[in-house]
Design a protein around this motif. Structure first.
Motif, short mmCIF file in Angstrom:
data_model
loop_
_atom_site.label_atom_id
_atom_site.label_comp_id
_atom_site.label_asym_id
_atom_site.label_seq_id
_atom_site.Cartn_x
_atom_site.Cartn_y
_atom_site.Cartn_z
N LEU A 46 -13.82 46.82 -34.44
CA LEU A 46 -14.14 46.99 -35.86
C LEU A 46 -14.21 45.66 -36.58
N SER A 47 -13.27 44.78 -36.29
CA SER A 47 -13.27 43.48 -36.96
C SER A 47 -14.56 42.71 -36.66
N HIS A 48 -15.04 42.79 -35.44
CA HIS A 48 -16.25 42.07 -35.03
C HIS A 48 -17.52 42.92 -35.16
N ARG A 49 -17.37 44.12 -35.68
CA ARG A 49 -18.50 45.00 -36.00
C ARG A 49 -19.40 45.23 -34.78
N LEU A 50 -18.77 45.50 -33.66
CA LEU A 50 -19.51 45.65 -32.41
C LEU A 50 -20.44 46.86 -32.43
N ALA A 85 -14.97 39.71 -38.95
CA ALA A 85 -13.71 39.14 -39.44
C ALA A 85 -12.79 38.86 -38.24
N ASP A 86 -11.93 37.86 -38.40
CA ASP A 86 -10.94 37.54 -37.37
C ASP A 86 -9.83 38.58 -37.35
N LEU A 87 -9.24 38.78 -36.18
CA LEU A 87 -7.93 39.40 -36.08
C LEU A 87 -6.86 38.31 -36.17
N TYR A 88 -7.23 37.11 -35.82
CA TYR A 88 -6.36 35.94 -35.86
C TYR A 88 -5.73 35.77 -37.24
N ARG A 89 -4.40 35.75 -37.26
CA ARG A 89 -3.59 35.52 -38.46
C ARG A 89 -3.82 36.55 -39.58
N PRO A 124 -10.04 47.49 -49.93
CA PRO A 124 -11.38 47.95 -49.54
C PRO A 124 -11.92 47.23 -48.31
N THR A 125 -11.32 46.11 -47.95
CA THR A 125 -11.72 45.35 -46.75
C THR A 125 -10.88 45.74 -45.53
N ALA A 126 -9.98 46.70 -45.69
CA ALA A 126 -9.03 47.03 -44.63
C ALA A 126 -9.62 48.01 -43.62
N ILE A 127 -8.96 48.08 -42.47
CA ILE A 127 -9.34 48.96 -41.37
C ILE A 127 -8.15 49.85 -41.04
#
Length: 339
Positions: free
Chosen positions: A125-129, A147-151, A233-236
């Protein structure tokens, strides 16, 4: 060894490996693998079909079938019901104990694969695969910004075995980890850098919320419309636990309205309530939803582990012993011995 000394164990799950069959055979158990209709699991079998399969069974290795008082009452020979997995909301544990039977779960068998699955959903989801591949299939190679998962800040709801496994994996991403849990282990949390907070704070602060709580009266619909409104609103949202933890209709509304960036779902309300199937179909059609069919625990290695633990539970009960630590769910043997 006479045939009369042997016990019958019925398995109503797919993917039951030969090695575990051999283990049961070596402990005087004849194994009968149920022939399930194509594409169906044992949760879809009727009570009549289950009674027919289990009438002469001493042990039952079960997946998602409903183990009701009425069903158990029709199976007087059955001694042990071994769940290949850890969720047990479909097992009437009170009836199991009152009817002198034993129920077990396969603790520890699928922790690693479900934790991996949760991370896979976060990354996808973060990388919108899914969105990227959908565009490519449609002929567009336009680059979507992920978006990164990093940090990132990740909120973990439930710190059991799987929740802790997710925490351990997230340390490699240097994530800030918040958690809500019923009985926090403060020493472990300090070591792992986990901050315990209230649910409202976790929802408001997290970039990703991952659910790992059991389904109980207290947790049913834990993530409802009000809870979703507290999230960024940017959350997963990621749910690899149980469908009843989330109000799927409210989740669909939040995703469609752009009040939530995405959802990774391995479980759905419709698994226990078919009237919700329309909502499930609408969810899995969304480009910002990555969905799997309750398959987080279904790796080759994970299934072999849970098969073996379930089989060990069956053998232990049939030989009047104790199941592996943490696996005993309900035990009516003492009651049976006094009636």
């Amino acid at each position: 060894m006479s045939d009369q000394a042997r016990r019958t164990v019925v398995v109503t799950q797919r993917f039951f490996d030969d090695e575990t069959v051999g283990y049961l055979n070596s402990h005087r158990c004849e194994v009968r693998l149920a022939e399930l209709p194509p594409g169906e699991a044992d949760g879809e079998l009727t009570e009549g079909a289950l009674v027919q399969m289990l009438a002469d069974a001493d042990g039952w290795i079960v997946g998602h079938a409903r183990v009701t008082r009425q069903l158990l009452g029709r199976l007087p020979r059955l001694q042990v019901i071994a769940r290949r997995g850890v969720g047990h909301e479909r097992i009437d544990t009170g009836a199991v104990a009152e009817l002198g039977k034993v129920a077990t779960i396969a603790v520890g068998g699928n922790d690693a694969c479900v934790a991996d699955h949760a991370l896979a959903l976060m990354l996808a989801l973060s990388h919108r695969l899914r969105e990227s591949q959908m565009q490519m299939n449609a002929g567009s190679w336009a680059i979507l910004t992920g978006a990164d998962l990093y940090r990132k800040t990740v909120g973990i709801v439930g710190l059991g075995r799987i929740g802790r496994g997710v925490v351990q994996r997230l340390r490699g991403f240097e994530a800030r980890i918040l958690a809500v849990t019923g009985s926090p282990d403060e020493a472990w949390s300090r070591q792992m850098g986990v901050a315990h907070v209230e649910l409202d704070e976790l929802l408001a602060s997290s970039d990703i919320v991952s659910l790992h709580a059991p389904l109980t009266r207290a947790t049913r619909m834990l993530i409802d419309a009000a809870a979703l409104a507290r999230m960024k609103p940017t959350a997963i949202l990621v749910n690899t636990a149980r469908g009843g933890l989330v109000d799927d209709a409210a989740l669909l509304d939040a995703l469609q309205a752009g009040r939530l960036a995405g959802a990774g779902l391995d479980v759905f309300q419709s698994e226990s309530d078919p009237s919700c199937m329309g909502v499930t179909n609408a969810l899995i059609a969304l480009p910002n939803v990555v969905a799997t069919p309750h398959s987080g625990a279904s790796t080759r290695e994970g299934l072999v582990r849970t098969n073996r633990i379930a089989a060990q539970c069956v053998v232990a009960v049939l030989e009047s012993g104790a199941p592996p630590p943490g696996c005993l769910l309900a035990d009516g043997r003492q009651r049976a011995a006094t009636t």
